[in-house]
Structures are given as C-alpha cells and as structure tokens.
Design a protein around this motif. Structure first.
Motif, PDB file in Angstrom:
ATOM      1  N   ALA A 111       1.106  -1.344  -0.015  1.00  0.00           N
ATOM      2  CA  ALA A 111      -0.109   0.042  -0.053  1.00  0.00           C
ATOM      3  C   ALA A 111       0.835   1.188   0.031  1.00  0.00           C
ATOM      4  CB  ALA A 111      -0.954  -0.005   1.301  1.00  0.00           C
ATOM      5  N   ARG A 112       0.347   2.478  -0.906  1.00  0.00           N
ATOM      6  CA  ARG A 112       1.229   3.605  -0.758  1.00  0.00           C
ATOM      7  C   ARG A 112       0.024   4.667  -0.914  1.00  0.00           C
ATOM      8  NH1 ARG A 112       3.305   0.976  -6.707  1.00  0.00           N
ATOM      9  NH2 ARG A 112       4.726  -0.690  -5.670  1.00  0.00           N
ATOM     10  N   SER A 113       0.379   5.415   0.133  1.00  0.00           N
ATOM     11  CA  SER A 113      -0.407   6.613   0.483  1.00  0.00           C
ATOM     12  C   SER A 113      -0.068   7.991  -0.051  1.00  0.00           C
ATOM     13  CB  SER A 113      -0.753   6.513   2.206  1.00  0.00           C
ATOM     14  OG  SER A 113      -1.094   5.497   2.519  1.00  0.00           O
ATOM     15  N   ASN A 114      -1.080   8.697  -0.365  1.00  0.00           N
ATOM     16  CA  ASN A 114      -0.818   9.917  -1.121  1.00  0.00           C
ATOM     17  C   ASN A 114      -1.296  10.800  -0.089  1.00  0.00           C
ATOM     18  OD1 ASN A 114      -0.762  12.367  -2.585  1.00  0.00           O
ATOM     19  ND2 ASN A 114      -1.174  11.487  -4.361  1.00  0.00           N
ATOM     20  N   ALA A 115      -0.608  11.750   0.581  1.00  0.00           N
ATOM     21  CA  ALA A 115      -0.994  12.781   1.830  1.00  0.00           C
ATOM     22  C   ALA A 115      -1.693  13.965   0.828  1.00  0.00           C
ATOM     23  CB  ALA A 115       0.162  12.940   2.543  1.00  0.00           C
ATOM     24  N   ALA A 116      -1.235  14.277  -0.245  1.00  0.00           N
ATOM     25  CA  ALA A 116      -2.010  15.236  -0.913  1.00  0.00           C
ATOM     26  C   ALA A 116      -3.160  15.090  -1.469  1.00  0.00           C
ATOM     27  CB  ALA A 116      -0.955  15.717  -2.043  1.00  0.00           C
ATOM     28  N   SER A 117      -3.633  13.855  -1.696  1.00  0.00           N
ATOM     29  CA  SER A 117      -5.023  13.777  -2.185  1.00  0.00           C
ATOM     30  C   SER A 117      -5.677  12.687  -1.226  1.00  0.00           C
ATOM     31  CB  SER A 117      -4.933  12.807  -3.658  1.00  0.00           C
ATOM     32  OG  SER A 117      -4.293  11.603  -3.510  1.00  0.00           O
TER      33      SER A 117
END
Length: 271
Positions: A111-117
């Motif tokens: 899993a890879r999270s995108n804090a911006a979106s």
C-alpha cells in the motif's frame, strides 16, 4: 499493516453472500522486436465475484469477460485481419469461468499513501510462468502458440480514500488500473512469433447491490442476450474446479473453432 482482511473490503465485500462487479476499458498493443508497437485492439471487460474468509484464508470465486473491440469503431469484433499475415480470423473473446484463488488472510498488502490527495493505492503484482496449455508433443496448436511455457504478468492498482481503509465496511468507491503483459492471444494465430501484448486499462468497482445492467453497454448486451451465467458469480469457491484462462478456453473449444467458423464467441454454457 494492511492484509487480506483489507483486501476483502477493498476488492470484494465483507458480506460473503454479496456479489462484487468490477469493469475496465483500455487499449491492447502488440510489440514485436524491431518493429514499431501496434495498437491492435481496444477492450472492455468485467468481473463478478464472491469472497469469503474461512480458516485463515480468503477464498475467491468469480467469472470474467473481456471483449476485443475495433480500435476505430469501438465495436465488438467478430473477425480480425492479422496485419502480419493478412489472414482473416475469428475473434475469441476472453470468457473465464471460473477464476478462483485462495490467499492467506495475513498476507501483507503493498500500500502507498498520497497525503496530498488523501488516497491510498494498493498494488497487486502477479507474475505467471507455467506450462502452456497449448503445448503438445505433436504440436497440434503450434500455429496458434508454439511456446512451451506460458509467461505473463497481471498488475493491478486499486485506489481509494485512505480513510475508507480504516473503516470495517465494504469500500464502494475504488478505482482500478490494470496492466497485463502476455503472449499473443491464440486466436491471433501468431505461432512462435517473438513478441507480446500489453493491455493498458482503467476501471472501477461498481457500488454494492449493482447488477450487470449497470455495466458498459457492450457487456450488458452480451450478458442479457447470450451469456446469462455472467450476471452472477459462482455460488462458492470449489477447490476441485480449475480456473479457466484464455489459453485453456481456446484448447477446450478448439474443435468448434476449426469446424464452425460462424460461431459467435464467446459461447454460452447453454450451447
């Protein structure tokens, strides 16, 4: 850490009786060494699945269709002119029934999270390498695929709101990126030609309680008119039943393919 319990609500549903639909659309490119890549098809597909958790494993059973479309008219292809041989060939669309798997529930997810979106992408990578179902000692199917081994890769990215992953409920809003790398489809009759196909597709999960009637018009019409079994997933996972692939399907229906060129593909179980 996200694991199979997370994958259950992301890809399927927490209710073991529920059916989950995904659909996708995209482009199919052919690559042959020393030649420019060729856009040979568009495609549209679907999968309907059930999933259950038992004895520490995630059991999945499903049915799936993918249709090869004319890249100019976007219509379902019944015949295709091979641009390398100029031979006109019947098109056998992908009709895999069933597609099954059993995974350890504790398997970690990539899993890879995108804090911006505020979204998280879950990548699922499935490299495949096993004896080609069309490989025989007498070379019966060599004109369609002369390779001894089947080599391919299925690469999925499921993307949703990060906050949804923390909730116990089924996640309805899931986007899909799917890339498939494989040999030339058997109906293309490419024999031992060195090269491969790339399917580049995007799609999404249909909300829970959806039916086939919410699918792309091509899929909806095919299921409504000819392939009613694809309106639902199989009732349960059956370890005694082998999953179907495009290659095993071609072998299963080869005699009909050769002897009845007017067959409409894929064929229904009722035929």
């Amino acid at each position: 850490m996200y694991n199979g319990e997370t994958f259950l609500k992301l890809r399927y549903a927490t209710d073991p009786e529920a059916e989950t639909f995904f659909q996708w659309e995209g482009t199919v490119f052919a690559f042959i060494p020393g030649q420019p890549p060729k856009r040979v098809f568009e495609c549209v597909g679907m999968n309907v699945a059930r999933a259950t958790v038992e004895d520490g494993k995630l059991y999945v059973t499903s049915r799936e269709l993918t249709y090869f479309l004319d890249p100019t008219t976007h219509e379902k292809l019944d015949e295709w002119v091979n641009p390398w041989t100029n031979e006109t060939l019947p098109v056998i669309h992908i009709a895999n029934d069933p597609v099954q798997m059993a995974l350890p529930i504790g398997i970690p997810l990539n899993a890879r999270s995108n804090a911006a979106s505020n979204t998280t992408a879950v990548a699922v990578e499935i490299p495949l390498f096993y004896p080609n179902p069309l490989a025989t000692e007498e070379g019966k199917f060599d004109a369609y695929d002369g390779n001894k081994m089947y080599q391919a890769g299925e690469f999925f990215t499921f993307r949703c709101a990060t906050s949804d992953l923390e909730k116990p409920d089924t996640i309805d809003k899931v986007d899909l990126d799917w890339t498939r790398i494989c040999g030339f489809a058997p109906f293309m009759k490419m024999g031992k030609t060195n090269g491969y196909l790339i399917f580049h597709c995007t799609g999404y999960k249909l909300p829970q309680n959806s039916t086939y009637e919410q699918l792309h018009p091509v899929l909806r019409k095919e299921i409504q008119d000819r392939l009613s079994e694809y309106a639902h997933a199989p009732c349960k996972y059956d370890a005694a039943v082998k999953s179907v692939s495009s290659w095993s399907y071609f072998r299963q229906h080869y005699d009909r393919y050769v002897n009845d060129p007017k067959t409409v593909w894929p064929v229904s179980q009722a035929e």
